[in-house]
Design a protein around this motif. Structure first.
Motif, PDB file in Angstrom:
ATOM      1  N   ARG A 174       0.787  -1.096  -0.063  1.00 39.55           N
ATOM      2  CA  ARG A 174      -0.120   0.173   0.035  1.00 39.55           C
ATOM      3  C   ARG A 174       0.938   1.344   0.022  1.00 39.55           C
ATOM      4  O   ARG A 174       0.563   2.200  -0.643  1.00 39.55           O
ATOM      5  N   THR A 175       2.008   1.335   0.843  1.00 40.87           N
ATOM      6  CA  THR A 175       2.831   2.319   0.643  1.00 40.87           C
ATOM      7  C   THR A 175       3.625   2.642  -0.583  1.00 40.87           C
ATOM      8  O   THR A 175       3.704   3.655  -1.072  1.00 40.87           O
ATOM      9  N   ILE A 176       3.756   1.524  -1.112  1.00 46.56           N
ATOM     10  CA  ILE A 176       4.536   1.563  -2.636  1.00 46.56           C
ATOM     11  C   ILE A 176       3.666   2.372  -3.480  1.00 46.56           C
ATOM     12  O   ILE A 176       4.138   3.292  -4.060  1.00 46.56           O
ATOM     13  N   LEU A 177       2.359   1.854  -3.482  1.00 46.27           N
ATOM     14  CA  LEU A 177       1.331   2.246  -4.489  1.00 46.27           C
ATOM     15  C   LEU A 177       1.149   3.753  -4.085  1.00 46.27           C
ATOM     16  O   LEU A 177       0.908   4.673  -5.074  1.00 46.27           O
ATOM     17  N   GLU A 178       0.899   4.266  -2.898  1.00 45.35           N
ATOM     18  CA  GLU A 178       0.924   5.694  -2.486  1.00 45.35           C
ATOM     19  C   GLU A 178       2.019   6.505  -2.893  1.00 45.35           C
ATOM     20  O   GLU A 178       1.785   7.799  -3.214  1.00 45.35           O
TER      21      GLU A 178
END
Length: 295
Positions: free
Chosen positions: A134-138
């Protein structure tokens, strides 16, 4: 022939200081061409002429290779032959009469804001892998980073108190990029809850880690995005670059200046950034068709 290829790789690394990704791509293209030459019984670069190169390009086309792949091969061979000519390994340059294929003019896939939100919701942030993903996508959507820049991020590249990150882009050019509070909150959560568990007893300065505590690969990011897109009803061909395109398109549609977008994306030439105006025009036309009473 192999020896000269190896010499050329060292030349690119030491003398020209090219990025590792560029060197790897050039070497792979030339090595595959050497394998083709060996099948023809050619073992001397002096015997390679324009017809042999055109024959190989025809084989690439017949195998379904994209125009971009053929273009990259030509670029690699042009640079290689400049090296061969400079050091007098060959007398003639057969690449002088090889033209680049005309590029296909098509706009890349861009996700709507609704589709972006749908994609962001797919990883499970209650797990260490899901929180990382999720952090990567954000971060990708918040910054427009290339995937190579993303996996290259180090802890020392984070300046979250100033809402900035720094990265090394194409041509080893460093740039500073602003990052929004939402993405920062996800980074801080990841650093606190997920990264220490992924790191375990290992040591790494990379921001994003794989399950073994090492840095992530471009392929793993690609596979992750494909995996999460498959869980949505998004029917577009989504790649890591799609998030970069969506980032640029959305901020352009919301009023950002093209020069600012050029700086954020790390484009050396404004012409590279200008194709986003075509995407924006498409958006404006869709809005017009939907809302104008006398369309």
């Amino acid at each position: 022939m192999d020896q000269l290829v190896n010499e050329y790789v060292r030349y690119m690394l030491v003398e020209r200081g090219l990025a590792n990704n560029s060197i790897t791509s050039y070497k792979q293209d030339i090595v595959e061409f050497v394998a083709f030459l060996k099948q023809l019984g050619i073992s001397d670069w002096q015997r390679v002429d324009q017809q042999v190169i055109l024959q190989y390009m025809a084989q690439l086309k017949a195998a379904g290779k994209a125009k971009s792949s053929i273009t990259r091969f030509i670029s690699a061979m042009r640079e290689f032959y400049l090296f061969l000519m400079q050091f007098h390994y060959v007398d003639t340059n057969p690449m002088l009469k090889i033209d680049l294929p005309k590029p296909d003019h098509h706009l890349p896939a861009v996700l709507t804001e609704q589709e972006i939100n749908q994609l962001l919701m797919q990883p499970d942030p209650t797990t260490k892998i899901g929180l990382r993903d999720r952090t990567i996508l954000e971060v990708m959507y918040a910054t427009g980073l290339r995937v190579s820049e993303l996996i290259g991020l180090k802890l020392s590249d984070l300046h979250l108190d100033m809402q900035l990150i720094q990265t090394i882009g194409k041509g080893d050019k460093e740039r500073i990029i602003p990052i929004g509070t939402v993405a920062i909150e996800w980074i801080q959560r990841y650093l606190q809850l997920s990264r220490p568990r992924l790191l375990g007893n290992h040591r790494s300065n990379h921001l994003f880690l794989n399950a073994r505590g090492g840095g992530m690969s471009r392929q793993s990011i690609w596979q992750k995005i494909k995996h999460y897109v498959a869980q949505t009803d998004i029917q577009k061909n989504v790649t890591p670059h799609t998030l970069r395109h969506s980032f640029a398109t959305h901020i352009l549609e919301n009023g950002a200046d093209l020069r600012i977008i050029q700086e954020l994306l790390g484009h050396s030439d404004i012409a590279t950034t200008q194709f986003y105006t075509h995407i924006s025009h498409r958006h404006l036309s869709a809005v017009y068709d939907k809302y104008h009473p006398r369309k």
